[in-house]
Design an enzyme around this catalytic site. Structure first.
Site, PDB file in Angstrom:
ATOM      1  N   ARG A 155       0.818  -1.223   0.000  1.00 42.06           N
ATOM      2  CA  ARG A 155       0.000   0.000   0.000  1.00 42.06           C
ATOM      3  C   ARG A 155       0.846   1.265   0.000  1.00 42.06           C
ATOM      4  O   ARG A 155       0.292   2.358  -0.073  1.00 42.06           O
ATOM      5  CB  ARG A 155      -0.968   0.000   1.180  1.00 42.06           C
ATOM      6  CG  ARG A 155      -2.027  -1.034   1.003  1.00 42.06           C
ATOM      7  CD  ARG A 155      -3.128  -0.999   2.032  1.00 42.06           C
ATOM      8  NE  ARG A 155      -3.724  -2.308   1.980  1.00 42.06           N
ATOM      9  CZ  ARG A 155      -3.270  -3.357   2.659  1.00 42.06           C
ATOM     10  NH1 ARG A 155      -2.280  -3.224   3.511  1.00 42.06           N
ATOM     11  NH2 ARG A 155      -3.815  -4.534   2.499  1.00 42.06           N
ATOM     12  N   ASN A 295      -8.383  -8.225  13.076  1.00 43.70           N
ATOM     13  CA  ASN A 295      -9.340  -9.144  13.685  1.00 43.70           C
ATOM     14  C   ASN A 295      -8.661 -10.157  14.585  1.00 43.70           C
ATOM     15  O   ASN A 295      -7.477 -10.439  14.454  1.00 43.70           O
ATOM     16  CB  ASN A 295     -10.108  -9.889  12.592  1.00 43.70           C
ATOM     17  CG  ASN A 295      -9.203 -10.663  11.662  1.00 43.70           C
ATOM     18  OD1 ASN A 295      -8.567 -10.082  10.789  1.00 43.70           O
ATOM     19  ND2 ASN A 295      -9.091 -11.966  11.861  1.00 43.70           N
ATOM     20  N   ASP A 340     -14.250 -11.228  11.660  1.00 45.11           N
ATOM     21  CA  ASP A 340     -13.141 -10.610  10.907  1.00 45.11           C
ATOM     22  C   ASP A 340     -13.309  -9.085  10.843  1.00 45.11           C
ATOM     23  O   ASP A 340     -12.978  -8.458   9.846  1.00 45.11           O
ATOM     24  CB  ASP A 340     -13.047 -11.204   9.490  1.00 45.11           C
ATOM     25  CG  ASP A 340     -11.820 -10.722   8.720  1.00 45.11           C
ATOM     26  OD1 ASP A 340     -10.811 -10.390   9.367  1.00 45.11           O
ATOM     27  OD2 ASP A 340     -11.884 -10.666   7.478  1.00 45.11           O
ATOM     28  N   ASN A 427     -13.400  -0.906   3.851  1.00 49.08           N
ATOM     29  CA  ASN A 427     -12.163  -1.638   4.086  1.00 49.08           C
ATOM     30  C   ASN A 427     -10.983  -0.676   4.042  1.00 49.08           C
ATOM     31  O   ASN A 427     -11.115   0.490   4.371  1.00 49.08           O
ATOM     32  CB  ASN A 427     -12.056  -2.813   3.113  1.00 49.08           C
ATOM     33  CG  ASN A 427     -11.273  -3.970   3.718  1.00 49.08           C
ATOM     34  OD1 ASN A 427     -10.205  -3.781   4.284  1.00 49.08           O
ATOM     35  ND2 ASN A 427     -11.797  -5.177   3.618  1.00 49.08           N
ATOM     36  N   HIS A 649      -6.310 -17.792  -6.032  1.00 48.03           N
ATOM     37  CA  HIS A 649      -6.934 -18.192  -7.299  1.00 48.03           C
ATOM     38  C   HIS A 649      -8.448 -18.031  -7.307  1.00 48.03           C
ATOM     39  O   HIS A 649      -9.082 -18.252  -8.335  1.00 48.03           O
ATOM     40  CB  HIS A 649      -6.538 -19.627  -7.653  1.00 48.03           C
ATOM     41  CG  HIS A 649      -5.106 -19.736  -8.100  1.00 48.03           C
ATOM     42  ND1 HIS A 649      -4.707 -19.397  -9.370  1.00 48.03           N
ATOM     43  CD2 HIS A 649      -3.992 -20.095  -7.428  1.00 48.03           C
ATOM     44  CE1 HIS A 649      -3.388 -19.571  -9.474  1.00 48.03           C
ATOM     45  NE2 HIS A 649      -2.925 -19.990  -8.306  1.00 48.03           N
ATOM     46  N   MET A 687       4.233 -18.470  -7.354  1.00 53.06           N
ATOM     47  CA  MET A 687       3.536 -19.699  -6.987  1.00 53.06           C
ATOM     48  C   MET A 687       4.547 -20.621  -6.313  1.00 53.06           C
ATOM     49  O   MET A 687       5.272 -21.360  -6.968  1.00 53.06           O
ATOM     50  CB  MET A 687       2.936 -20.329  -8.264  1.00 53.06           C
ATOM     51  CG  MET A 687       2.355 -21.711  -8.077  1.00 53.06           C
ATOM     52  SD  MET A 687       0.912 -21.763  -6.966  1.00 53.06           S
ATOM     53  CE  MET A 687       0.872 -23.533  -6.629  1.00 53.06           C
TER      54      MET A 687
HETATM   55 CA    CA Z   1      -8.642 -10.452   8.443  1.00 52.24          CA
END
Ligand code: CA
Length: 729
Positions: A155, A295, A340, A427, A649, A687
């Protein structure tokens, strides 16, 4: 007198920085100018506390810190672009970031440079006027580690005293020379590398320190925040978010207090959460740092703390002394978090008149749906109005300061739809606060979640879990059940909200529920990027849409605005990813339609650059060879997939266009599935190997589930009348 000399020094440094920046574009010196024998290193990013504090007054054209300055209001005083001329805004330059990975960063602009991180924490320093690259810093993130945790996004970065601070997804903090991009030092912020901690948040600076937390509560971490000496990288203090193993000594006195609020469970074996993964705000005025706690983990409280308790300091705002890290006060937005409901969302510092008296307040709209106004001198709750649909609590009792829970939020015995869900009513997407009116502009959503206790825990009373596996305490296959249970529609809004009165000043329903952060300006505008790929400008007084530009890629990062010489710019990074991939719902967003094509886009009045519409990607999966049609094998494959694969995914094996949609897997990939999943063959693109968690038989079950989903989704799409041309090969 001392303050005055500091001010003079700051002004001189700023002038020097400006001169050096301009000098790069000036014609070569004439022969009669004596050149110095040694060219001094350009002083770029000589940003100190005074310069950040005075940024909006002295250098309104800069975007010096994550939230523009220490107050993190993200409200720009610039007015060149305004309601009357915004229709003439156009693209002036762009930089293709050469990656498909998620983008959530706020760029910083200071001394003529624009600096921001892209995927894998690769940091770009560009000329903020032309987009020309000045330097690139690559911290060489351990890409194998990512496979087990999260997408490689960031961020933001911080700039302080000539250095850029880069906190990496694999948990390191680096100090980089702001003028050259050369690494000065790099330290490990992670206490235990066997536990999947990661850093996605922007470090903050102030008072001589760099502050950084981490993420990972969904994978078994115990959150903490650390302050480092900005000069040397030495640790100054560390504040743990939640208590650890009770057989060990408390790390600091606040943990002794917190431990009394965790009852009966073995939360420390599952991490406990409380990760400070986004908001850390340095208050220069009060010499405090506010930590936005994540959370509690696992999500289901009957598993982690069956005896009840508030589970401090999860889902709380904690104010600590900036020098010592000792707690001054805390306010817990969600005691005994069960959903959460992180309190990591951005916090803005404002002085507001509340009930006839001026108060120094923090504003925060955490996931739980209530907008908090808190006195930041003492933690007193002043307001907590709902800003979205809330079904888990009726209201916040202003006497006790606690939410009053409703039966609709209790899923102990019976699965329930709850609003908000884990995406929150708001969020991490940055909000903007107009200090003149007290109105807050933010991306909000109503997105319910089906909360269902882990069926194996429900049956046996034993929580089966290992580090690296999803740590929710809920049914991991919930995403699949959604198909059989009618879910309330997900809605997304751009909301102008008055946190004192609880009034929605205006609200625009957007085409998708998951959209970007915002910036508002004194030019009377609110800018926001959205899920369908546009960046829009709205009239901040009534929400009227005044301008738009199609970027063909979903946007979640916040725009910024800055001015250099006579030109005001608006900049935004396009590209989706992050939480959407594992919690989101199928929808035809720009990234779904075209794939993810992250770019830095910069706009100014009169700009004429155009973007070409990319090719559309196939929407109907190809027919796949089934490995199994047995219900229990598919169910096992689904559980494993949702425990280990869905976070990147996508739920139900449907990708959101960022990482590959596995239902479209070609035969050549199917054949080397084990080499990828167990052997780590695709580590360089993020991956990593899952051999620690999955056996060969497990990998086969996961593959079987993916192929089954491909055919089921293909049949469904064809039945619904989609044409064969839209199908994959
Ligand atoms: Ca969380």
């Amino acid at each position: 007198m001392k303050a005055f000399s500091i001010l003079i020094a700051v002004v001189l440094l700023a002038a020097l920085a400006w001169f050096v920046t301009r000098q790069a574009e000036a014609p070569p010196p004439t022969a009669d100018v004596e050149e110095p024998a040694v060219v001094p290193a350009p002083s770029i990013g000589m940003v100190d506390d005074a310069r950040i504090e005075n940024a909006l007054v002295d250098e309104p054209g800069s975007w010096m810190a994550h939230g523009i300055d220490f107050t993190e209001r993200r409200f720009s005083p610039l007015t060149q672009i305004n309601r009357d001329n915004v229709s003439d805004l156009g693209l002036v330059w762009r930089k293709d970031l050469g990656t498909f990975h998620a983008q959530e960063a706020t760029p910083l602009v200071v001394d003529g440079l624009m600096i921001f991180p892209s995927a894998w924490n690769i940091v770009y320093a560009l000329d903020a006027v032309t987009g020309e690259t000045r330097w690139v810093y690559d911290p060489k993130v351990d890409r194998g580690r990512i496979g087990t945790i999260w997408a490689p996004f960031s961020r933001g970065i911080a700039i302080y005293k000539g250095r850029v601070y880069v906190a990496t997804i694999d948990g390191y903090l680096a100090a980089v020379d702001a003028a050259t991009g050369q690494e000065v030092w790099k330290i490990d912020t992670i206490v235990d590398r066997a536990i999947p901690y990661f850093i996605s948040g922007a470090p903050r600076v102030g008072g001589g320190h760099v502050y950084i937390g981490n993420g990972g509560s969904e994978w078994g971490t115990r959150g903490y925040t650390t302050a480092y000496d900005a000069e040397t990288g030495e640790q100054v203090w560390r504040f743990w978010s939640v208590p650890g193993d009770p057989s060990l000594p408390f790390e600091h006195p606040e943990m002794e207090m917190a431990a009394k609020t965790w009852k009966g469970g073995e939360w420390w074996k599952y991490g406990g959460g409380g990760n400070v993964w986004n908001s850390i705000v340095y208050d220069a005025e009060l010499n405090q740092v506010y930590l936005g706690m994540g959370n509690a983990a696992p999500w289901a409280r009957v598993i982690r703390s069956p005896g009840g308790g508030d589970n401090l300091f999860a889902a709380a705002i904690v104010a600590v002394d900036a020098d010592t890290g000792r707690m001054n006060w805390y306010y817990q937005t969600t005691p005994g978090d069960n959903w959460d409901f992180t309190a990591v969302q951005d916090m803005a510092l404002v002085d507001l008149e509340v009930d006839g008296a001026m108060r120094k307040v923090i504003l925060q709209a955490p996931k739980n749906g209530f907008f908090y106004v808190i006195d930041r001198t003492n933690g007193e709750l002043l307001r907590a109005h709902p800003f979205a649909t809330v079904t888990w609590a009726s209201h916040v009792d202003m006497e006790t300061g606690r939410p009053v829970e409703l039966e609709q939020g209790n899923y102990n015995d019976e699965a329930k739809w709850v609003l908000p869900g884990p995406l929150g009513a708001h969020n991490w997407q940055a909000m903007s606060v107009d200090p003149g009116t007290g109105v807050v502009y933010m991306s909000t959503h109503d997105y319910a979640w089906w909360y269902k206790i882990d069926p194996s825990f429900q049956e046996t009373g034993i929580y089966k879990w290992q580090v690296g596996q999803m740590n929710l305490g809920l049914d991991p296959e919930t995403a699949d059940l959604l198909e059989g249970v009618t879910s309330p529609a997900a809605e997304g809004y751009l909301t102008a909200f008055d946190p004192l009165t609880g009034d929605v000043k205006w609200q625009n329903e957007l085409d998708h529920h998951w959209n970007g952060g915002v910036v508002a300006t004194a030019g009377g505008l609110v800018f926001q990027g959205e899920g369908m790929g546009h960046i829009y400008a709205y009239d901040k007084d009534n929400g009227e849409r005044l301008w738009g530009f199609n970027t063909y890629t979903s946007i979640i990062a916040p725009p910024i605005t800055y001015q250099i010489d006579d030109t005001q710019f608006v900049a935004i990074i396009t590209g989706s990813g992050g939480a959407e991939s594992f919690i989101g719902k199928a929808a035809d967003t720009a990234t779904d339609t075209y794939g993810n094509h992250p770019q830095m886009l910069v706009f100014a009045l009169g700009g004429t650059e155009q973007l070409e519409e990319p090719d559309k990607v196939a929407q109907i999966p190809p027919e796949q060879p089934l490995l199994s049609t047995e219900r229990h094998e598919l169910r096992r494959g689904s559980v494993l997939y949702h425990d280990f694969c869905a976070a990147c995914h996508g739920g139900q094996a449907k990708s959101f266009g960022v990482v590959p949609d596995l239902r479209f897997m070609e035969a050549s990939v199917r054949e080397i599935f084990d080499q990828i999943v167990l052997g780590g063959a695709l580590e360089p693109v993020g991956m990593g190997s899952f051999a620690e968690w999955l056996s060969e038989a497990d990998a086969k079950r996961v593959l079987g589930y993916i192929l089954y989903r491909a055919n089921a989704d293909r049949d469904k799409a064809l039945m619904e009348g989609e044409t064969e041309e839209q199908a994959g090969p």
